[in-house]
Write an enzyme that holds these catalytic residues in place. Structure first.
Site, mmCIF file in Angstrom:
data_model
loop_
_atom_site.group_PDB
_atom_site.id
_atom_site.type_symbol
_atom_site.label_atom_id
_atom_site.label_comp_id
_atom_site.label_asym_id
_atom_site.label_seq_id
_atom_site.Cartn_x
_atom_site.Cartn_y
_atom_site.Cartn_z
ATOM 1 N N ASP A 7 0.917 -1.232 0.037
ATOM 2 C CA ASP A 7 -0.020 -0.021 0.029
ATOM 3 C C ASP A 7 1.049 1.255 -0.066
ATOM 4 O O ASP A 7 1.508 1.575 1.023
ATOM 5 C CB ASP A 7 -1.030 0.014 1.170
ATOM 6 C CG ASP A 7 -1.575 1.343 1.381
ATOM 7 O OD1 ASP A 7 -1.639 2.071 0.629
ATOM 8 O OD2 ASP A 7 -1.994 1.678 2.656
ATOM 9 N N LYS A 14 3.146 0.750 3.257
ATOM 10 C CA LYS A 14 3.038 -0.331 4.172
ATOM 11 C C LYS A 14 2.899 -1.637 3.429
ATOM 12 O O LYS A 14 2.210 -1.663 2.278
ATOM 13 C CB LYS A 14 1.428 -0.133 5.084
ATOM 14 C CG LYS A 14 1.574 0.900 5.864
ATOM 15 C CD LYS A 14 0.242 0.899 6.716
ATOM 16 C CE LYS A 14 -0.102 -0.091 7.636
ATOM 17 N NZ LYS A 14 -1.072 -0.161 8.434
ATOM 18 N N ASP A 104 -6.914 3.699 -2.698
ATOM 19 C CA ASP A 104 -6.838 3.608 -1.331
ATOM 20 C C ASP A 104 -8.274 3.661 -0.645
ATOM 21 O O ASP A 104 -8.504 2.656 0.092
ATOM 22 C CB ASP A 104 -5.960 4.531 -0.544
ATOM 23 C CG ASP A 104 -6.178 5.737 -0.759
ATOM 24 O OD1 ASP A 104 -6.892 6.385 -1.598
ATOM 25 O OD2 ASP A 104 -5.612 6.684 -0.093
ATOM 26 N N THR A 127 -2.253 11.938 4.971
ATOM 27 C CA THR A 127 -2.026 13.377 4.472
ATOM 28 C C THR A 127 -3.256 13.994 4.381
ATOM 29 O O THR A 127 -3.240 14.985 4.768
ATOM 30 C CB THR A 127 -1.504 13.145 3.009
ATOM 31 O OG1 THR A 127 -0.045 12.232 3.172
ATOM 32 C CG2 THR A 127 -0.942 14.601 2.766
#
Length: 251
Positions: A7, A14, A104, A127
């Site tokens: 990811d 990750k 995501d 973010t």
């Protein structure tokens, strides 16, 4: 054959190895601002003798994505890159143009629906703060995007260098600047989530479950005590993608 999931977000990567049946082993995170980020990823994969297949979800820049793909291509026989789909694993997204919904967010919706078929408000804190509403039938009803508390603090410091980008603690009415900044920025995110949940309850006729994920979620959790924590939610959705066996390029 081992199966790995990656990811790649705006601030960190990750990764985790997938267990048989779709579960995850412990995830490891690498910040993009670390020196020699790609080298650190190479060392991590070599230490775990990574091979087999890999699935990547990326919202990072094309250059950074290409660097990660180069590392993966050298180690894995099969690579799949996840893309937002209008329908997948029981989820139907709200966007008319699927490519405009970040992968995501899409994978977080997939993972949330796989966890439980119930109304859910899925909140990612990285973010940005992303808020997405999902009904019990897997229908995505849309969402919101706002700056994260960390990004708010950094933006304030850029505009006024005397304001610290970190520090302080949440207080309802702070009596010093650092606490006031922490309280204001964290409070803004919490208020957005609470407002979204209130509006969702009016729309659905019931209060949706609240699911928090992302690197900044822990800071907001104390202010949202009934939220469920799902730190690897995007990787969970990526595991669903991997299990579906969507073809990827072969070396």
């Amino acid at each position: 054959m081992s199966h790995w999931l990656f990811d790649l977000g705006n601030t960190r990567l990750k990764c985790a190895r997938m267990r048989h049946g779709g579960g995850l082993e412990e995830a490891t995170a690498f910040g993009h601002d670390q020196a020699a980020f790609v080298d650190a990823l190479r060392r991590h994969l070599d230490a775990h003798q990574a091979s087999g297949s890999a699935c990547l979800a990326s919202v990072a820049s094309p250059a950074l994505s290409a660097g990660v793909l180069e590392v993966l291509t050298a180690r894995f026989q099969r690579i799949s890159v996840a893309r937002t789909q209008p329908r997948f694993a029981g989820v139907r997204i709200a966007y008319a143009e699927p490519a405009r919904l970040g992968v995501d967010r899409f994978l977080a919706l997939v993972a949330a629906h796989a966890r439980a078929a119930r109304p859910q408000l899925i909140v990612g804190v990285g973010t940005a703060v992303t808020v997405d509403l999902l009904d019990a039938d897997g229908r995505h009803l849309g969402g919101r995007i706002a700056p994260s508390p960390r990004l708010m603090r950094e933006a304030l410091q850029r505009a006024a260098a005397q304001l610290p980008a970190q520090g302080g603690r949440y207080r309802e009415f702070a009596d010093d600047t650092e606490d006031a900044l922490a309280s204001g920025c964290d409070g803004a995110a919490v208020a957005l989530i609470e407002r979204s949940r209130d509006r969702a309850a009016s729309l659905l006729g019931q209060v949706p479950a609240l699911l928090l994920h992302g690197g900044g979620a822990d800071a907001l959790s104390p202010h949202l005590p009934d939220a469920d924590s799902a730190p690897s939610l995007v990787l969970e959705g990526l595991a669903q993608w991997a299990l579906a066996g969507i073809p990827g390029p072969r070396r």
